[in-house]
Scaffold this motif. Structure first.
Motif, PDB file in Angstrom:
ATOM      1  N   ILE A 101       0.848  -1.186   0.000  1.00  0.00           N
ATOM      2  CA  ILE A 101       0.000   0.000   0.000  1.00  0.00           C
ATOM      3  C   ILE A 101       0.886   1.239   0.000  1.00  0.00           C
ATOM      4  N   SER A 102       0.466   2.247  -0.738  1.00  0.00           N
ATOM      5  CA  SER A 102       1.208   3.501  -0.821  1.00  0.00           C
ATOM      6  C   SER A 102       0.724   4.470   0.253  1.00  0.00           C
ATOM      7  N   SER A 103       1.669   5.152   0.892  1.00  0.00           N
ATOM      8  CA  SER A 103       1.296   6.140   1.910  1.00  0.00           C
ATOM      9  C   SER A 103       0.704   7.388   1.271  1.00  0.00           C
ATOM     10  N   MET A 104       1.082   7.660   0.026  1.00  0.00           N
ATOM     11  CA  MET A 104       0.697   8.916  -0.616  1.00  0.00           C
ATOM     12  C   MET A 104      -0.784   8.951  -0.933  1.00  0.00           C
ATOM     13  N   ASP A 105      -1.271   7.888  -1.577  1.00  0.00           N
ATOM     14  CA  ASP A 105      -2.656   7.922  -2.033  1.00  0.00           C
ATOM     15  C   ASP A 105      -3.467   6.713  -1.601  1.00  0.00           C
ATOM     16  N   GLY A 106      -2.843   5.802  -0.874  1.00  0.00           N
ATOM     17  CA  GLY A 106      -3.566   4.628  -0.405  1.00  0.00           C
ATOM     18  C   GLY A 106      -3.787   3.575  -1.464  1.00  0.00           C
ATOM     19  N   LEU A 155       5.208   0.973  -4.895  1.00  0.00           N
ATOM     20  CA  LEU A 155       3.979   0.152  -4.949  1.00  0.00           C
ATOM     21  C   LEU A 155       4.239  -1.117  -5.757  1.00  0.00           C
ATOM     22  N   GLU A 156       5.384  -1.732  -5.510  1.00  0.00           N
ATOM     23  CA  GLU A 156       5.714  -3.002  -6.139  1.00  0.00           C
ATOM     24  C   GLU A 156       6.127  -3.995  -5.066  1.00  0.00           C
ATOM     25  N   LEU A 157       5.990  -5.273  -5.366  1.00  0.00           N
ATOM     26  CA  LEU A 157       6.399  -6.323  -4.433  1.00  0.00           C
ATOM     27  C   LEU A 157       7.733  -6.903  -4.891  1.00  0.00           C
ATOM     28  N   VAL A 158       8.711  -6.032  -5.013  1.00  0.00           N
ATOM     29  CA  VAL A 158      10.056  -6.433  -5.404  1.00  0.00           C
ATOM     30  C   VAL A 158      10.961  -6.225  -4.206  1.00  0.00           C
TER      31      VAL A 158
END
Length: 124
Positions: A51-56, A104-107
């Motif tokens: 999840i991104s803190s900036m925009d959810g 926002l990646e699962l790397v």
């Protein structure tokens, strides 16, 4: 110094639910991604959701899409992973991590700090 602490793991029956928490502290900056990863016995660690803190905005691995929900409480600097319809193959150590680049990646290589993990066992 960045610190991540997971909690909420435990034993749950197949089909059951569990909610994990990830509390972040330290200088994360304003824009970052919190990701959840898991490592099952004898397997490589894999990304679950972020999840991104900036925009959810959120992202889910195909294996958990529709069953897991990631959310955040910005006031508490905490990210949650609601896991429903758990399967035995969900047995793993679950880790949260922070990506200061907010990809926002699962790397895994994108992530800058990791928690110690919390054990989830799905078994009857």
């Amino acid at each position: 110094q960045l610190q991540l602490v997971e909690s909420g793991g435990g034993l749950v029956q197949p089909g059951g639910s569990l909610t994990l928490s990830c509390a972040a502290s330290g200088d994360t900056g304003d824009y970052y991604t919190i990701g959840w990863f898991r490592q099952a016995p004898g397997k490589e660690r894999e990304g679950v959701s972020c999840i991104s803190s900036m925009d959810g905005n959120t992202y889910y691995a195909d294996s958990v899409k529709g069953r897991f929900t990631i959310s955040r409480d910005t006031a508490k600097n905490t990210v949650y992973l609601q896991m429903n319809s758990l399967k035995p193959e969900g047995t793993a150590v679950y880790y949260c991590a922070v990506d200061l680049g907010d990809s926002l990646e699962l790397v895994e290589i994108e992530y800058d700090a990791w928690g110690q993990g919390t054990q989830v066992i799905v078994s009857s």
